[in-house]
Design a protein around this motif. Sequence first.
Motif, PDB file in Angstrom:
ATOM      1  N   LEU A   1      10.691   1.051   5.315  1.00 27.96           N
ATOM      2  CA  LEU A   1      10.280  -0.219   4.712  1.00 27.96           C
ATOM      3  C   LEU A   1      11.417  -1.230   4.751  1.00 27.96           C
ATOM      4  O   LEU A   1      11.178  -2.429   4.958  1.00 27.96           O
ATOM      5  N   ASN A   2      12.648  -0.761   4.553  1.00 23.22           N
ATOM      6  CA  ASN A   2      13.804  -1.663   4.617  1.00 23.22           C
ATOM      7  C   ASN A   2      13.900  -2.308   5.991  1.00 23.22           C
ATOM      8  O   ASN A   2      14.068  -3.530   6.120  1.00 23.22           O
ATOM      9  N   SER A   3      13.817  -1.478   7.033  1.00 19.73           N
ATOM     10  CA  SER A   3      13.973  -1.973   8.404  1.00 19.73           C
ATOM     11  C   SER A   3      12.855  -2.929   8.787  1.00 19.73           C
ATOM     12  O   SER A   3      13.095  -3.950   9.443  1.00 19.73           O
ATOM     13  N   ILE A   4      11.636  -2.622   8.365  1.00 23.16           N
ATOM     14  CA  ILE A   4      10.497  -3.497   8.679  1.00 23.16           C
ATOM     15  C   ILE A   4      10.664  -4.847   7.986  1.00 23.16           C
ATOM     16  O   ILE A   4      10.323  -5.893   8.551  1.00 23.16           O
ATOM     17  N   SER A   5      11.203  -4.837   6.778  1.00 22.61           N
ATOM     18  CA  SER A   5      11.444  -6.097   6.069  1.00 22.61           C
ATOM     19  C   SER A   5      12.436  -6.962   6.831  1.00 22.61           C
ATOM     20  O   SER A   5      12.225  -8.167   7.010  1.00 22.61           O
ATOM     21  N   PHE A   6      13.523  -6.352   7.310  1.00 21.83           N
ATOM     22  CA  PHE A   6      14.506  -7.113   8.092  1.00 21.83           C
ATOM     23  C   PHE A   6      13.914  -7.554   9.434  1.00 21.83           C
ATOM     24  O   PHE A   6      14.271  -8.622   9.952  1.00 21.83           O
TER      25      PHE A   6
ATOM     26  N   GLY B   1      14.339  -5.749   2.043  1.00 20.09           N
ATOM     27  CA  GLY B   1      15.170  -5.011   2.983  1.00 20.09           C
ATOM     28  C   GLY B   1      16.379  -4.400   2.323  1.00 20.09           C
ATOM     29  O   GLY B   1      16.848  -3.319   2.703  1.00 20.09           O
ATOM     30  N   VAL B   2      16.895  -5.070   1.294  1.00 19.52           N
ATOM     31  CA  VAL B   2      18.090  -4.584   0.599  1.00 19.52           C
ATOM     32  C   VAL B   2      17.734  -3.493  -0.405  1.00 19.52           C
ATOM     33  O   VAL B   2      18.381  -2.439  -0.456  1.00 19.52           O
ATOM     34  N   ALA B   3      16.690  -3.733  -1.216  1.00 21.20           N
ATOM     35  CA  ALA B   3      16.365  -2.777  -2.284  1.00 21.20           C
ATOM     36  C   ALA B   3      14.856  -2.748  -2.519  1.00 21.20           C
ATOM     37  O   ALA B   3      14.352  -3.382  -3.456  1.00 21.20           O
ATOM     38  N   PRO B   4      14.097  -2.032  -1.685  1.00 20.01           N
ATOM     39  CA  PRO B   4      12.644  -2.001  -1.848  1.00 20.01           C
ATOM     40  C   PRO B   4      12.217  -1.211  -3.085  1.00 20.01           C
ATOM     41  O   PRO B   4      12.732  -0.128  -3.347  1.00 20.01           O
ATOM     42  N   SER B   5      11.322  -1.786  -3.854  1.00 22.05           N
ATOM     43  CA  SER B   5      10.749  -1.092  -5.006  1.00 22.05           C
ATOM     44  C   SER B   5       9.377  -1.692  -5.280  1.00 22.05           C
ATOM     45  O   SER B   5       9.089  -2.825  -4.870  1.00 22.05           O
ATOM     46  N   LEU B   6       8.539  -0.942  -5.994  1.00 25.08           N
ATOM     47  CA  LEU B   6       7.191  -1.427  -6.271  1.00 25.08           C
ATOM     48  C   LEU B   6       7.219  -2.660  -7.171  1.00 25.08           C
ATOM     49  O   LEU B   6       6.474  -3.615  -6.950  1.00 25.08           O
TER      50      LEU B   6
ATOM     51  N   SER C   1       0.825  -1.208   0.000  1.00 21.18           N
ATOM     52  CA  SER C   1       0.000   0.000   0.000  1.00 21.18           C
ATOM     53  C   SER C   1       0.858   1.256   0.000  1.00 21.18           C
ATOM     54  O   SER C   1       0.585   2.220  -0.736  1.00 21.18           O
ATOM     55  N   ASP C   2       1.908   1.260   0.834  1.00 26.99           N
ATOM     56  CA  ASP C   2       2.782   2.437   0.916  1.00 26.99           C
ATOM     57  C   ASP C   2       3.482   2.696  -0.414  1.00 26.99           C
ATOM     58  O   ASP C   2       3.519   3.832  -0.907  1.00 26.99           O
ATOM     59  N   LEU C   3       4.044   1.648  -1.007  1.00 22.10           N
ATOM     60  CA  LEU C   3       4.775   1.820  -2.256  1.00 22.10           C
ATOM     61  C   LEU C   3       3.838   2.163  -3.410  1.00 22.10           C
ATOM     62  O   LEU C   3       4.180   2.969  -4.286  1.00 22.10           O
ATOM     63  N   THR C   4       2.653   1.559  -3.439  1.00 16.70           N
ATOM     64  CA  THR C   4       1.683   1.857  -4.494  1.00 16.70           C
ATOM     65  C   THR C   4       1.220   3.306  -4.415  1.00 16.70           C
ATOM     66  O   THR C   4       1.088   3.993  -5.429  1.00 16.70           O
ATOM     67  N   ARG C   5       0.983   3.788  -3.191  1.00 16.19           N
ATOM     68  CA  ARG C   5       0.535   5.174  -3.005  1.00 16.19           C
ATOM     69  C   ARG C   5       1.603   6.173  -3.458  1.00 16.19           C
ATOM     70  O   ARG C   5       1.290   7.234  -3.998  1.00 16.19           O
ATOM     71  N   GLU C   6       2.860   5.814  -3.229  1.00 17.03           N
ATOM     72  CA  GLU C   6       3.944   6.704  -3.634  1.00 17.03           C
ATOM     73  C   GLU C   6       4.164   6.698  -5.146  1.00 17.03           C
ATOM     74  O   GLU C   6       4.439   7.752  -5.749  1.00 17.03           O
TER      75      GLU C   6
END
Length: 279
Positions: free
Chosen positions: A231-236, A159-164, A95-100
Amino acid sequence: AILGAYITKHFVKDIGPANLLIVSAIMFAMAGLLVQFFPAGFANKSKTTPLPEQPIGGSIWSGITHIARSPYLLGLAVSMLIYTMSSTWAYFQQSDLTREALKTSNERTVFLSNLEIWVNSITLVIQIFLTGRLLKWFGVGFTLVALPAISMIGFVTMGVAPSLGLLATFQVIRRAAAYALMRPSREVLFTVLEREDKYKVKSVTDTLGYRVGDQLGIWSYGGLRAIGLTLNSISFFAVPFVAGWCVLSLWLGRKQRMLADAQSREISPLTDDPAPEPA
């Protein structure tokens, strides 16, 4: 499910997301009306008179108390909690990435519809050609651990490279694995239980357990964002949870096999009626 996503994708630009909700409501009403045409005995196709089912018995709290007393049933419940929590984290990241990335509601609806088409198409192919064969060849432990393993890889990558685009790929693979592999495997886990647990424990894990895990996922994601985690930190943050889920899934698969073997040894040669060992 594929058709519904296709309709949404191709009509949202003409009638808008709000009007699509009206279409959905009409279809729900049609489904409710069609139920009245089901024959009274449509589930019983046997020509012989079925034996009447005996009441299950036990108390209304049996599902919860049995989970508290049995490591196997507790493992089933914890597995559901981790699954729903991790699904909620991935959903909010989406949701966050889609909104951005996508500014209009129509664009987001088309994007999410495309995800649904891919998820359900891949699920259909896997269920037809692979699910039964994988269960037969490798056992329930293998198919059960597939989703947490995919989830762990996906969260590490995010966590390494977040993208939509990366998250979309992760979500498609993860959800297809959930529908095509994990859900059939979870049903197999219940086949070795006594009749009371099959109905009562499954009701607890699939309703109360699912919603509690969903709510815990919402609270924890909001809390992590509130303290400044990206988002990176939450993934880890999610990785150790799904790693534990992998271990739990392997243990559940092994325990299911042990209980199934015990049942097969106790089948009466005259009645072929298994006497299930309590979990």
